[in-house]
Scaffold this motif. Sequence first.
Motif, PDB file in Angstrom:
ATOM      1  N   ILE A 193       0.868  -1.170   0.000  1.00  0.00           N
ATOM      2  CA  ILE A 193       0.000   0.000   0.000  1.00  0.00           C
ATOM      3  C   ILE A 193       0.905   1.220   0.000  1.00  0.00           C
ATOM      4  O   ILE A 193       1.731   1.392   0.898  1.00  0.00           O
ATOM      5  N   VAL A 194       0.747   2.038  -1.036  1.00  0.00           N
ATOM      6  CA  VAL A 194       1.573   3.230  -1.209  1.00  0.00           C
ATOM      7  C   VAL A 194       0.686   4.454  -1.039  1.00  0.00           C
ATOM      8  O   VAL A 194      -0.331   4.588  -1.722  1.00  0.00           O
ATOM      9  N   GLU A 195       1.083   5.330  -0.121  1.00  0.00           N
ATOM     10  CA  GLU A 195       0.354   6.576   0.116  1.00  0.00           C
ATOM     11  C   GLU A 195       1.267   7.739  -0.253  1.00  0.00           C
ATOM     12  O   GLU A 195       2.401   7.812   0.227  1.00  0.00           O
ATOM     13  N   TYR A 196       0.762   8.624  -1.121  1.00  0.00           N
ATOM     14  CA  TYR A 196       1.533   9.799  -1.513  1.00  0.00           C
ATOM     15  C   TYR A 196       0.596  10.876  -2.011  1.00  0.00           C
ATOM     16  O   TYR A 196      -0.410  10.581  -2.658  1.00  0.00           O
ATOM     17  N   GLN A 197       0.883  12.102  -1.660  1.00  0.00           N
ATOM     18  CA  GLN A 197       0.117  13.269  -2.106  1.00  0.00           C
ATOM     19  C   GLN A 197      -1.385  13.058  -1.998  1.00  0.00           C
ATOM     20  O   GLN A 197      -2.146  13.417  -2.889  1.00  0.00           O
ATOM     21  N   GLY A 198      -1.838  12.442  -0.922  1.00  0.00           N
ATOM     22  CA  GLY A 198      -3.263  12.244  -0.698  1.00  0.00           C
ATOM     23  C   GLY A 198      -3.860  11.064  -1.448  1.00  0.00           C
ATOM     24  O   GLY A 198      -5.056  10.828  -1.354  1.00  0.00           O
ATOM     25  N   HIS A 199      -3.075  10.323  -2.192  1.00  0.00           N
ATOM     26  CA  HIS A 199      -3.548   9.157  -2.940  1.00  0.00           C
ATOM     27  C   HIS A 199      -3.094   7.880  -2.237  1.00  0.00           C
ATOM     28  O   HIS A 199      -2.019   7.837  -1.652  1.00  0.00           O
TER      29      HIS A 199
END
Length: 98
Positions: A19-25
Motif C-alpha cells: 500500500i503506497v500513500e503519496y500526495q493524498g492518494h
Amino acid sequence: MIQKIPPGPVTMSDWNFVIVEYQGHVVEKFLGYYYELQHIRFSSQVIEYDPQSNTGKTWSGSKYFFLDRPGPLYPLAQIYLAHFSRNEGIRVRLKYQG
C-alpha cells in the motif's frame, strides 16, 4: 536499476500487496519474485485480485498468477521496499503481515 517491463502474464511468489500513500492518494501494488525474469517485480496499480483463483490484474494490463498466498516478501523485494520507503512524502506498508 529499475527496468520498465511491458504488460503481460506474470508468475509470482513470495509476494504481498504494498500500500503506497503519496500526495493524498492511496494505491495498492503487487511486489514479489517474478519467475519469468528471475528477479523482483513491483507492479502498477492493482485493479483486481481474486483470492479464489489467486490471480490479479493491474492498471497496465498485466495478469498475475500467484504460486502462494500473500505473505513474507522475497528477500530482495524486502530490500527494494526498504529503499523505496525512504522517499520523502511516500508512506508504504504491506497489506498482509506474515
